[in-house]
Design an enzyme around this catalytic site. Structure first.
Site, mmCIF file in Angstrom:
data_model
loop_
_atom_site.group_PDB
_atom_site.id
_atom_site.type_symbol
_atom_site.label_atom_id
_atom_site.label_comp_id
_atom_site.label_asym_id
_atom_site.label_seq_id
_atom_site.Cartn_x
_atom_site.Cartn_y
_atom_site.Cartn_z
ATOM 1 N N GLN A 158 88.871 -71.709 -28.595
ATOM 2 C CA GLN A 158 88.350 -72.832 -27.823
ATOM 3 C C GLN A 158 87.453 -72.319 -26.707
ATOM 4 O OE1 GLN A 158 91.038 -75.163 -25.376
ATOM 5 N NE2 GLN A 158 90.011 -77.056 -25.863
ATOM 6 N N GLY A 286 97.607 -71.074 -20.834
ATOM 7 C CA GLY A 286 98.131 -71.235 -22.179
ATOM 8 C C GLY A 286 97.048 -71.781 -23.079
ATOM 9 N N MET A 287 97.236 -71.610 -24.368
ATOM 10 C CA MET A 287 96.325 -72.206 -25.342
ATOM 11 C C MET A 287 97.182 -72.874 -26.399
ATOM 12 S SD MET A 287 93.331 -72.921 -26.378
ATOM 13 C CE MET A 287 93.154 -73.996 -27.824
ATOM 14 N N GLU A 288 96.885 -74.144 -26.616
ATOM 15 C CA GLU A 288 97.759 -75.008 -27.413
ATOM 16 C C GLU A 288 97.603 -74.800 -28.907
ATOM 17 O OE1 GLU A 288 95.225 -75.911 -25.415
ATOM 18 O OE2 GLU A 288 93.977 -77.466 -26.315
ATOM 19 N N HIS A 312 102.646 -78.644 -20.634
ATOM 20 C CA HIS A 312 101.237 -78.928 -20.894
ATOM 21 C C HIS A 312 100.853 -78.558 -22.333
ATOM 22 C CE1 HIS A 312 96.966 -79.408 -19.695
ATOM 23 N NE2 HIS A 312 96.773 -78.511 -20.635
ATOM 24 N N GLU A 313 101.175 -77.329 -22.724
ATOM 25 C CA GLU A 313 100.778 -76.894 -24.079
ATOM 26 C C GLU A 313 101.487 -77.734 -25.141
ATOM 27 O OE1 GLU A 313 98.231 -75.299 -23.838
ATOM 28 O OE2 GLU A 313 98.509 -74.555 -21.791
ATOM 29 N N HIS A 316 99.899 -81.112 -25.740
ATOM 30 C CA HIS A 316 98.721 -81.068 -26.619
ATOM 31 C C HIS A 316 99.072 -81.350 -28.081
ATOM 32 C CE1 HIS A 316 95.170 -80.054 -24.323
ATOM 33 N NE2 HIS A 316 95.764 -79.058 -23.697
ATOM 34 N N GLU A 335 92.180 -83.037 -22.280
ATOM 35 C CA GLU A 335 92.859 -82.447 -21.124
ATOM 36 C C GLU A 335 93.385 -83.485 -20.132
ATOM 37 O OE1 GLU A 335 93.908 -79.682 -21.288
ATOM 38 O OE2 GLU A 335 92.593 -78.509 -22.585
ATOM 39 N N ASP A 390 82.384 -73.285 -21.366
ATOM 40 C CA ASP A 390 83.121 -72.357 -20.492
ATOM 41 C C ASP A 390 82.516 -72.294 -19.091
ATOM 42 O OD1 ASP A 390 85.005 -71.618 -22.348
ATOM 43 O OD2 ASP A 390 83.964 -69.784 -22.965
ATOM 44 N N TYR A 398 90.707 -82.431 -16.470
ATOM 45 C CA TYR A 398 92.169 -82.409 -16.397
ATOM 46 C C TYR A 398 92.695 -83.470 -15.433
ATOM 47 C CZ TYR A 398 92.080 -77.845 -18.746
ATOM 48 O OH TYR A 398 91.885 -76.834 -19.644
ATOM 49 N N ASN A 569 92.140 -65.988 -15.873
ATOM 50 C CA ASN A 569 90.956 -66.281 -15.074
ATOM 51 C C ASN A 569 91.236 -67.177 -13.874
ATOM 52 O OD1 ASN A 569 88.161 -65.849 -14.682
ATOM 53 N ND2 ASN A 569 87.853 -67.976 -15.273
ATOM 54 N N LYS A 570 92.116 -68.151 -14.041
ATOM 55 C CA LYS A 570 92.444 -69.060 -12.947
ATOM 56 C C LYS A 570 93.033 -68.304 -11.758
ATOM 57 C CE LYS A 570 96.070 -72.069 -11.678
ATOM 58 N NZ LYS A 570 97.322 -72.721 -12.034
#
Ligand SMILES: [Zn+2]
Length: 616
Positions: A158, A286-288, A312-313, A316, A335, A390, A398, A569-570
């Protein structure tokens, strides 16, 4: 009929509404893909891939079923940095080579791959290999993993990175099923967003089936020295051994979360729900990825305080994976809905107080982003053009999306709104929809059924205007109000009562300290509560960010260490952004970055290089 006419006026985009029932609408909308789904689409994929750690590449074939919708004799796919060796079509009972052409590279989109498919071939096979620099893969040397003995590889597809490891019609408007055969060095385990086996066999030859149709960005793979620990009959953790017990303890509430969500929004439709712990360089929280969410180790905090990320994940599995945005302009449909469902799961399991704190923290983050962003990028149905999704990542889809749904819930009442959402997930299950389609559905199934509660003008203001409407919810938390009162006493020399504080109270406290806080008070806080040494990645992040602003030097070594060891990254990018504000800090930050870089994911590299080397 009257409703129909009103809808056309409301939506503004007449053609979109008129064609709302035809998914061809959505296809024409995706500016981030070369695919032309209305000519020919690819409902099923067979992958056959060898994972080569020495060359840092995947090599093999992608074979597609072709679904023809016009008399077009060519198919257009997306690629990025792929070497295409050969293309074939299945014709007259045999594979036959067919011509292909690669277009000029485009910085955001990659390269268009056009393959001749003739008039009646019903399968296409592409032989290819990936580049070591594939934007959707990260290759870690043994030294870059926790165990230090085996390499690790994982994908992050994604939004538009699937094309860097599979030649594919890389638009979320497509849905496809897949099977895969994956070869790895013996001893390593491969997992995918598919039916992962719980067997501990490590022979290097793995088969996968994903029977539910998913968008391409949810195809995922990881290979590493993984162990498996079950939490319940249908939930397990996959992780390197150093963290597997901690992660299974941390996420013990996952089965209860699934039950709670099913009660609110209908059945979980993906069979198992497993969790994979990625190395610390994983660029996201996370990535769902369906059936197997990919999770950063930075939320294994030892006190279960960051489990909202799992909520959250998991959410999704309804919003995003089941009902998907048709293009990246519609990301808020993924989101925003997911952030809303996440908070409802947290409320169901842990009560209103905690859910309200998390909502208030999200709101603060949103306000900070809105101050930083150009107005046009604070619109839910954002105009991306061909900018890379990105590059415009923020809290807007969100939290603004979430607040829109909170607003609707307050206006219509929870019972009515829950029933609406439940039906929405059922009606669009396994489909990809656009913002226009959502508005059409909302108007018909909520607004028209309960007239004079919310106008379409108001809906349009939420979806198409920058900033927040004047009557938007402004989430506050009683718990945070108490933190603020304590802070006032503490600033005058009093003591804090922190025995009951969770991560959330600490984050609120640190994030709201006055910017003119004295260095004496910084020291007092650190001495009393050991914030520089905090092992909670979120608390350490908030503290280190403040330490940069306040030039609090005792935190400098920890800051270096943090940036060298975490790639989410966050957590790192706000620190680099803060460091880039003064010439001395910028110089220091560049030195640290050059050292940290090889351990960062390509995405983390891109974002932070833009902060540290803006002239490039
Ligand atoms: Zn999400």
């Amino acid at each position: 009929m009257a409703i129909q006419q009103q809808l056309i006026q409301w939506a503004g985009a007449v053609t979109l509404v008129a064609a709302a029932s035809s998914s061809a609408t959505a296809w024409a909308e995706d500016a981030h893909s070369y695919a032309r789904l209305d000519d020919v689409s690819t409902p099923h994929l067979e992958l056959n891939l060898t994972v080569d750690f020495a060359e840092q590449q995947l090599e093999g074939t992608a074979t597609y079923d072709l679904l023809r919708r016009s008399d077009a004799t060519a198919i257009h796919l997306d690629t990025r940095d792929l070497t295409i060796q050969k293309t074939e079509i299945w014709q007259d009972g045999a594979w036959q080579e067919t011509p292909f052409a690669l277009g000029e590279p485009h910085q955001t989109l990659g390269q268009e791959l056009t393959v001749t498919i003739g008039e009646d071939a019903d399968k296409l096979r592409i032989h290819y290999e990936t580049a070591p620099t594939a934007s959707g893969l990260q290759w870690l040397t043994p030294a870059q993993t926790a165990g230090k003995e085996h390499p690790f590889m994982f994908s992050q597809s994604q939004p538009i990175h699937a094309r860097s490891w599979i030649p594919i019609q890389d638009t979320p408007a497509l849905r496809l099923t897949y099977n895969a055969q994956v070869y790895t060095p013996a001893g390593l385990l491969a997992v995918m967003s598919a039916d992962n086996s719980l067997s501990d066999d490590r022979d290097g030859n793995y088969s996968f089936t994903m029977p539910q149709p998913i968008p391409p960005y949810l195809i995922a793979i990881a290979v590493g020295d993984l162990e498996i620990k079950s939490i319940s009959d249908n939930v397990a953790v996959f992780a390197e051994s150093y963290i597997i017990d901690d992660a299974a303890w941390e996420w013990a509430d996952t089965p209860a979360m699934i039950t709670a969500t099913e009660k609110m929004y209908g059945p979980y439709r993906w069979d198992r729900y497993d969790l994979l712990v990625l190395p610390p360089s994983f660029p996201f929280g996370g990535m769902e990825n369906p059936r197997l969410s990919f999770i950063t180790p930075t939320v294994v905090s030892g006190d279960r305080s960051l489990i909202n990320l799992i909520a959250h994940e998991l959410a999704h599995s309804w919003s995003g994976n089941l009902v998907t945005n048709a293009s990246w302009r519609d990301l808020w449909l993924n989101e925003g809905f997911t952030s809303y469902v996440e908070n409802r799961i947290m409320e169901a399991l842990f009560g209103e107080r905690r859910a309200q704190m998390e909502l208030a923290l999200g709101y603060q983050d949103l306000l900070a982003d809105m101050e930083r962003l150009p107005a046009a990028d604070t619109v839910l149905n954002i105009d991306l053009g061909t900018r890379h999704p990105d590059d415009v990542f923020s809290n807007v889809p969100y939290v603004k999306g979430q607040l829109f749904l909170v607003y609707l819930e307050h206006k219509f009442g929870r019972d009515v709104f829950d029933a609406f959402l439940r039906q929405y997930f059922a009606d669009f299950a396994f489909q990809s929809i656009s913002t226009a389609q959502f508005k059409h559905y909302l108007a018909k199934n909520l607004l028209a059924k309960h007239p004079n509660v919310v106008s379409m003008d108001k809906v349009n203001e939420w979806i198409h205007e920058p900033g927040l409407p004047a009557d938007a919810p402004k989430p506050e938390s009683d718990a945070f109000a108490q933190v603020e009162r304590q802070m006032q006493r503490w600033l005058k020399g009093g003591q804090l009562q922190t025995a009951e504080w969770t991560t959330h109270e600490w984050l609120h406290f640190i994030n709201n300290l006055p910017l003119d806080i004295s260095s004496t008070n910084m020291k007092r806080l650190d001495n009393d509560y050991h914030l520089t040494a905090s092992s909670n990645a979120e608390i350490a992040h908030a503290w280190l960010k403040l330490a940069i602003t306040k030039k609090y030097e005792p935190a400098r070594d920890r800051l270096r260490n943090y940036l060298l060891n975490i790639g989410r990254n966050k957590l790192v990018s706000p620190l680099y952004r803060e460091l880039a504000k003064t010439p001395e800090n910028l110089k220091w930050a560049r030195e640290v970055y050059e050292q940290a870089k090889s351990g960062y994911h390509p995405l983390t590299q891109t974002v932070n290089e833009a902060l540290l080397y803006p002239e490039h």
